[in-house]
Design a protein around this motif. Structure first.
Motif, short mmCIF file in Angstrom:
data_model
loop_
_atom_site.label_atom_id
_atom_site.label_comp_id
_atom_site.label_asym_id
_atom_site.label_seq_id
_atom_site.Cartn_x
_atom_site.Cartn_y
_atom_site.Cartn_z
N ASP A 170 5.43 -11.14 -0.56
CA ASP A 170 6.02 -11.94 0.52
C ASP A 170 7.46 -11.51 0.83
OD1 ASP A 170 3.92 -13.70 1.27
OD2 ASP A 170 4.25 -14.84 -0.56
N GLY A 171 7.76 -10.24 0.63
CA GLY A 171 9.09 -9.71 0.90
C GLY A 171 10.07 -9.87 -0.23
N GLU A 172 9.68 -10.58 -1.28
CA GLU A 172 10.61 -10.86 -2.38
C GLU A 172 10.95 -9.61 -3.20
OE1 GLU A 172 12.33 -13.82 -3.61
OE2 GLU A 172 12.07 -13.93 -1.44
N VAL A 173 10.19 -8.53 -3.01
CA VAL A 173 10.51 -7.31 -3.75
C VAL A 173 11.91 -6.81 -3.41
CG1 VAL A 173 9.57 -5.67 -2.05
CG2 VAL A 173 9.57 -5.08 -4.49
N ALA A 174 12.42 -7.16 -2.23
CA ALA A 174 13.76 -6.73 -1.82
C ALA A 174 14.85 -7.69 -2.29
CB ALA A 174 13.82 -6.59 -0.30
N ASN A 175 14.47 -8.75 -2.99
CA ASN A 175 15.42 -9.76 -3.44
C ASN A 175 15.86 -9.45 -4.87
OD1 ASN A 175 16.88 -12.01 -4.15
ND2 ASN A 175 15.18 -13.46 -3.96
N ALA A 176 17.03 -8.86 -5.00
CA ALA A 176 17.52 -8.46 -6.32
C ALA A 176 17.82 -9.65 -7.23
CB ALA A 176 18.78 -7.61 -6.17
N ALA A 177 17.95 -10.84 -6.64
CA ALA A 177 18.27 -12.03 -7.43
C ALA A 177 17.02 -12.74 -7.94
CB ALA A 177 19.11 -13.00 -6.60
N SER A 178 15.83 -12.31 -7.53
CA SER A 178 14.60 -12.99 -7.93
C SER A 178 14.41 -12.93 -9.44
CB SER A 178 13.39 -12.37 -7.24
OG SER A 178 12.19 -12.96 -7.70
N ARG A 179 13.94 -14.02 -10.00
CA ARG A 179 13.60 -14.07 -11.41
C ARG A 179 12.09 -14.25 -11.61
NH1 ARG A 179 17.84 -12.23 -11.71
NH2 ARG A 179 16.39 -10.63 -12.40
N ASP A 180 11.33 -14.19 -10.54
CA ASP A 180 9.88 -14.29 -10.60
C ASP A 180 9.34 -13.09 -11.39
OD1 ASP A 180 7.12 -14.01 -10.05
OD2 ASP A 180 7.33 -15.07 -8.15
N PRO A 181 8.57 -13.33 -12.44
CA PRO A 181 8.06 -12.21 -13.24
C PRO A 181 7.22 -11.22 -12.43
CG PRO A 181 7.78 -14.27 -14.42
CD PRO A 181 8.22 -14.64 -13.05
N ASN A 182 6.48 -11.73 -11.42
CA ASN A 182 5.68 -10.83 -10.60
C ASN A 182 6.55 -9.93 -9.74
OD1 ASN A 182 3.14 -11.84 -11.49
ND2 ASN A 182 3.40 -13.60 -10.15
N VAL A 183 7.62 -10.51 -9.20
CA VAL A 183 8.57 -9.72 -8.41
C VAL A 183 9.28 -8.71 -9.29
CG1 VAL A 183 10.64 -9.81 -6.97
CG2 VAL A 183 8.86 -11.55 -6.70
N LEU A 184 9.70 -9.14 -10.46
CA LEU A 184 10.37 -8.23 -11.39
C LEU A 184 9.45 -7.08 -11.78
CD1 LEU A 184 12.20 -10.81 -13.69
CD2 LEU A 184 13.20 -9.39 -11.89
N GLY A 185 8.15 -7.36 -11.94
CA GLY A 185 7.19 -6.30 -12.24
C GLY A 185 7.09 -5.30 -11.13
N SER A 186 7.11 -5.79 -9.88
CA SER A 186 7.06 -4.89 -8.72
C SER A 186 8.34 -4.05 -8.64
CB SER A 186 6.87 -5.68 -7.43
OG SER A 186 5.55 -6.18 -7.34
N ARG A 187 9.48 -4.70 -8.82
CA ARG A 187 10.75 -3.98 -8.74
C ARG A 187 10.86 -2.92 -9.85
NH1 ARG A 187 14.85 -5.86 -5.52
NH2 ARG A 187 16.43 -5.10 -6.99
N SER A 188 10.41 -3.25 -11.03
CA SER A 188 10.43 -2.28 -12.12
C SER A 188 9.51 -1.10 -11.82
CB SER A 188 10.01 -2.95 -13.43
OG SER A 188 10.94 -3.92 -13.83
N ALA A 189 8.37 -1.39 -11.20
CA ALA A 189 7.45 -0.32 -10.82
C ALA A 189 8.10 0.61 -9.79
CB ALA A 189 6.15 -0.90 -10.27
N PHE A 190 8.78 0.03 -8.81
CA PHE A 190 9.47 0.86 -7.82
C PHE A 190 10.52 1.75 -8.49
CE2 PHE A 190 7.71 -1.84 -4.48
CZ PHE A 190 7.61 -0.95 -3.42
N GLU A 191 11.26 1.18 -9.43
CA GLU A 191 12.29 1.97 -10.12
C GLU A 191 11.66 3.11 -10.91
OE1 GLU A 191 15.51 1.69 -9.70
OE2 GLU A 191 15.12 0.06 -8.27
N LEU A 192 10.55 2.82 -11.57
CA LEU A 192 9.86 3.86 -12.34
C LEU A 192 9.38 4.98 -11.42
CD1 LEU A 192 7.21 3.24 -15.12
CD2 LEU A 192 6.83 4.96 -13.36
N ILE A 193 8.75 4.59 -10.30
CA ILE A 193 8.24 5.59 -9.36
C ILE A 193 9.38 6.44 -8.81
CG2 ILE A 193 7.08 5.90 -7.14
CD1 ILE A 193 5.60 3.21 -7.79
#
Length: 221
Positions: A170-193
Motif C-alpha cells: 500500500d505504498g508503505e515500502v517508501a515510508n522509512a519510519a514504518s515499524r510494520d514487520p511486513n514493510v521492514l521485510g520489503s525494505r530489507s529485500a530492496f536493500e539486499l537486491i
C-alpha cells in the motif's frame, strides 16, 4: 481511483485475456471451502507468472509459499512435459488442500509440496544438491523476504528469474519510519537486491482485485 474500480478492471482483463480454466477455479473454491485466507495471486497475476515461466524457458521452479496451490498450478501449466516444481508451505493444512488441488488439476506427478518453515526446509533442499532452479517465486511471510532471496540466489544459476511478491505494501515500502514487520521485510529485500551485483532487478506497482501492491522481478547474472 478506488479499489472497486480496480476490481472491475481486473475482471475485464480476466474475462478477455486470462482464460482461467476449471482446475484453477476449482482450486480457489476449495481454498475458500477449507477456510484459507483469500490471499492468492489474482487471475491476471497468475497468468503473468505463467507467461514469465514460458518466456524464461524454465524447467525447474521453486515456490516459497504454496497456500492452496493456485499460483503453483498457474506455473505448472507453463512447464514442458519434463518440468517440475518444488513448493514450500509452512501450514500442514494448507499443504493438504494444495496437494488435493494439484492432483485434481493433473499435476501431482510434477509438483512436490514440502511442509515446514521455509527457513528450515531451504537448507535441507540445498543439502540434496539438486540441479539449480530456473525460476523462483517468493510469496511467503514478508519479514523473512531477505532470507528467502538469499536462498533463491544460492539455489539458482546465472539466468534464474526471481519474482518477489507483495513488496509495495500500500505504498508503505517508501515510508522509512514504518515499524510494520511486513514493510521492514520489503525494505530489507530492496536493500539486499540493490547491494547485490549478481541481481539485475526492477519493481512494479500494481492495483487490482488484490488492492495496491507490487512485485520485484530480477534475473541472476
Amino acid at each position: 481511483m478506488n479499489a472497486a474500480l480496480w476490481g472491475r478492471v481486473d475482471d475485464y482483463i480476466a474475462d478477455r485475456l486470462v482464460n482461467e480454466d476449471g482446475a484453477l477455479a476449482d482450486a480457489l473454491r476449495a481454498n475458500a471451502d477449507n477456510g484459507l485466507r483469500p490471499i492468492d495471486v489474482s487471475a491476471a497475476q497468475g497468468k503473468f507468472l505463467h507467461l514469465l515461466v514460458r518466456m524464461s524457458g524454465a524447467r525447474r521452479i521453486l515456490e516459497i509459499g504454496t497456500l492452496g496451490g493456485y499460483s503453483t498450478i498457474w506455473m505448472a501449466k507453463a512447464l514442458p512435459a519434463d518440468g517440475s516444481i518444488v513448493t514450500l508451505e509452512y501450514e500442514p493444512r494448507h499443504a493438504e488442500v494444495a496437494r488435493r488441488n494439484i492432483e485434481r488439476a493433473g499435476y501431482a506427478d510434477r509438483i512436490e509440496v514440502r511442509v515446514g518453515a521455509a527457513a528450515d526446509t531451504l537448507p535441507l533442499l540445498a543439502a540434496e544438491r539438486l540441479q539449480p532452479f530456473d525460476f523462483v517465486f517468493i510469496d511467503a511471510d514478508k519479514p523473512n523476504n531477505p532470507v528467502y532471496l538469499e536462498w533463491a540466489i544460492k539455489l539458482g544459476r546465472p539466468g534464474t528469474v526471481i519474482v518477489l511478491d507483495n513488496v509495495v505494501r500500500d505504498g508503505e515500502v517508501a515510508n522509512a519510519a514504518s515499524r510494520d514487520p511486513n514493510v521492514l521485510g520489503s525494505r530489507s529485500a530492496f536493500e539486499l537486491i540493490a547491494a547485490d551485483p549478481r541481481l539485475s532487478a526492477t519493481a512494479l506497482q500494481t492495483v487490482g482485485a488484490k488492492g495496491y501492491d507490487g512485485f520485484a522481478v530480477m534475473i541472476l547474472d
